[in-house]
Design a protein around this motif. Structure first.
Motif, PDB file in Angstrom:
ATOM      1  N   ALA A  58       0.820  -1.224   0.000  1.00 18.89           N
ATOM      2  CA  ALA A  58       0.000   0.000   0.000  1.00 18.89           C
ATOM      3  C   ALA A  58       0.846   1.264   0.000  1.00 18.89           C
ATOM      4  CB  ALA A  58      -0.948   0.007   1.192  1.00 18.89           C
ATOM      5  N   THR A  61       1.981   1.694  -3.669  1.00 20.68           N
ATOM      6  CA  THR A  61       0.917   1.810  -4.674  1.00 20.68           C
ATOM      7  C   THR A  61      -0.063   2.937  -4.374  1.00 20.68           C
ATOM      8  OG1 THR A  61      -0.598   0.295  -3.538  1.00 20.68           O
ATOM      9  CG2 THR A  61       1.004  -0.682  -5.095  1.00 20.68           C
ATOM     10  N   ASN A  63      -2.719   2.442  -2.618  1.00 20.61           N
ATOM     11  CA  ASN A  63      -4.032   1.802  -2.538  1.00 20.61           C
ATOM     12  C   ASN A  63      -4.087   0.794  -1.401  1.00 20.61           C
ATOM     13  OD1 ASN A  63      -5.171   2.944  -4.962  1.00 20.61           O
ATOM     14  ND2 ASN A  63      -3.800   1.596  -6.096  1.00 20.61           N
ATOM     15  N   ALA A  65      -5.785  -2.728  -0.446  1.00 28.64           N
ATOM     16  CA  ALA A  65      -6.383  -3.864  -1.140  1.00 28.64           C
ATOM     17  C   ALA A  65      -7.429  -4.478  -0.203  1.00 28.64           C
ATOM     18  CB  ALA A  65      -5.320  -4.890  -1.495  1.00 28.64           C
ATOM     19  N   GLY A 111     -12.950   0.731  -6.182  1.00 25.52           N
ATOM     20  CA  GLY A 111     -11.679   0.804  -6.885  1.00 25.52           C
ATOM     21  C   GLY A 111     -11.579  -0.257  -7.962  1.00 25.52           C
ATOM     22  N   ARG A 112     -10.435  -0.297  -8.590  1.00 29.39           N
ATOM     23  CA  ARG A 112     -10.163  -1.310  -9.612  1.00 29.39           C
ATOM     24  C   ARG A 112     -10.195  -2.688  -8.949  1.00 29.39           C
ATOM     25  NH1 ARG A 112      -5.058  -3.229 -12.232  1.00 29.39           N
ATOM     26  NH2 ARG A 112      -4.032  -2.137 -10.539  1.00 29.39           N
ATOM     27  N   SER A 125     -10.728  -5.044  -4.102  1.00 28.18           N
ATOM     28  CA  SER A 125     -10.865  -3.707  -4.666  1.00 28.18           C
ATOM     29  C   SER A 125      -9.661  -2.886  -4.200  1.00 28.18           C
ATOM     30  CB  SER A 125     -12.164  -3.068  -4.165  1.00 28.18           C
ATOM     31  OG  SER A 125     -12.301  -1.755  -4.662  1.00 28.18           O
ATOM     32  N   LEU A 126      -8.985  -2.257  -5.152  1.00 24.46           N
ATOM     33  CA  LEU A 126      -7.865  -1.373  -4.822  1.00 24.46           C
ATOM     34  C   LEU A 126      -8.417   0.033  -4.635  1.00 24.46           C
ATOM     35  CD1 LEU A 126      -5.173  -2.636  -7.359  1.00 24.46           C
ATOM     36  CD2 LEU A 126      -5.561  -3.349  -4.986  1.00 24.46           C
ATOM     37  N   VAL A 127      -8.418   0.490  -3.388  1.00 26.32           N
ATOM     38  CA  VAL A 127      -9.046   1.765  -3.039  1.00 26.32           C
ATOM     39  C   VAL A 127      -7.967   2.757  -2.624  1.00 26.32           C
ATOM     40  CG1 VAL A 127     -10.791   2.873  -1.610  1.00 26.32           C
ATOM     41  CG2 VAL A 127     -11.069   0.476  -2.257  1.00 26.32           C
ATOM     42  N   ASN A 128      -8.011   3.945  -3.207  1.00 32.76           N
ATOM     43  CA  ASN A 128      -7.008   4.967  -2.902  1.00 32.76           C
ATOM     44  C   ASN A 128      -7.000   5.280  -1.411  1.00 32.76           C
ATOM     45  OD1 ASN A 128      -5.673   7.619  -2.641  1.00 32.76           O
ATOM     46  ND2 ASN A 128      -5.592   7.483  -4.874  1.00 32.76           N
ATOM     47  N   ILE A 129      -5.811   5.281  -0.861  1.00 31.95           N
ATOM     48  CA  ILE A 129      -5.629   5.466   0.580  1.00 31.95           C
ATOM     49  C   ILE A 129      -6.151   6.827   1.067  1.00 31.95           C
ATOM     50  CG2 ILE A 129      -3.304   6.428   0.552  1.00 31.95           C
ATOM     51  CD1 ILE A 129      -2.655   4.380   2.772  1.00 31.95           C
ATOM     52  N   ASN A 131      -8.888   8.078   0.631  1.00 35.30           N
ATOM     53  CA  ASN A 131     -10.278   7.915   1.080  1.00 35.30           C
ATOM     54  C   ASN A 131     -10.388   7.620   2.565  1.00 35.30           C
ATOM     55  OD1 ASN A 131     -11.218   8.269  -1.540  1.00 35.30           O
ATOM     56  ND2 ASN A 131     -11.253   6.084  -1.961  1.00 35.30           N
TER      57      ASN A 131
END
Length: 143
Positions: A58, A61, A63, A65, A111-112, A125-129, A131
């Motif tokens: 994280a 990246t 993100n 996970a 996320g993606r 789901s890869l979610v931007n940190i 958030n």
């Protein structure tokens, strides 16, 4: 790392969590492959369940996970009984710790979507940190 090494790495951060929480009692889930939470605390009669995640990627990246399915069955955030995820973002100089309500994680599964984990069987789901900055618990740097 394989499953066993990942499990030991995660257990380290479960124990690390004891330093940061206020509680009267703490009880760890029985050692089994998949549990509905990692540990439960009580404070003044209030029970709180926690899931602990430690993420070595994280930091680079940007993100988190968030697993939600494995082998076609709900898992991770969709199967937990935890009230909070304690999410450790491992950094070269220590870690950041986030205490994120499970309901917040579920609302952010936008996320993606990627496969990962052992055998690439998990969906996450890869979610931007960014958030979750409101849930940053503390920043730790080793002595």
């Amino acid at each position: 790392m394989g499953f066993t090494q990942d499990l030991l790495f995660g257990k380290k951060y479960e124990k690390e969590s004891e330093k940061f929480l206020v509680y009267d009692t703490i009880e760890y889930a029985p050692d089994k492959k998949f549990s509905k939470y990692d540990f439960v605390t009580t404070l003044n009669g209030v029970v709180t369940k926690y899931e602990v995640k430690s993420d070595r990627l994280a930091y680079s990246t940007g993100n988190l996970a968030i697993e939600f399915m494995c082998n076609g069955v709900d898992s991770g955030v969709n199967a937990t009984e935890a009230d909070y995820y304690l999410y450790y973002v491992i950094k070269p100089d220590g870690y950041d710790l986030y205490k994120i309500p499970v309901e917040v994680l579920k609302k952010n599964l936008n996320g993606r979507i990627v496969n990962g984990g052992d055998g690439w069987r998990s969906r996450m789901s890869l979610v931007n940190i960014v958030n979750f900055y409101d849930y940053k618990f503390m920043i730790i740097k080793p002595d």
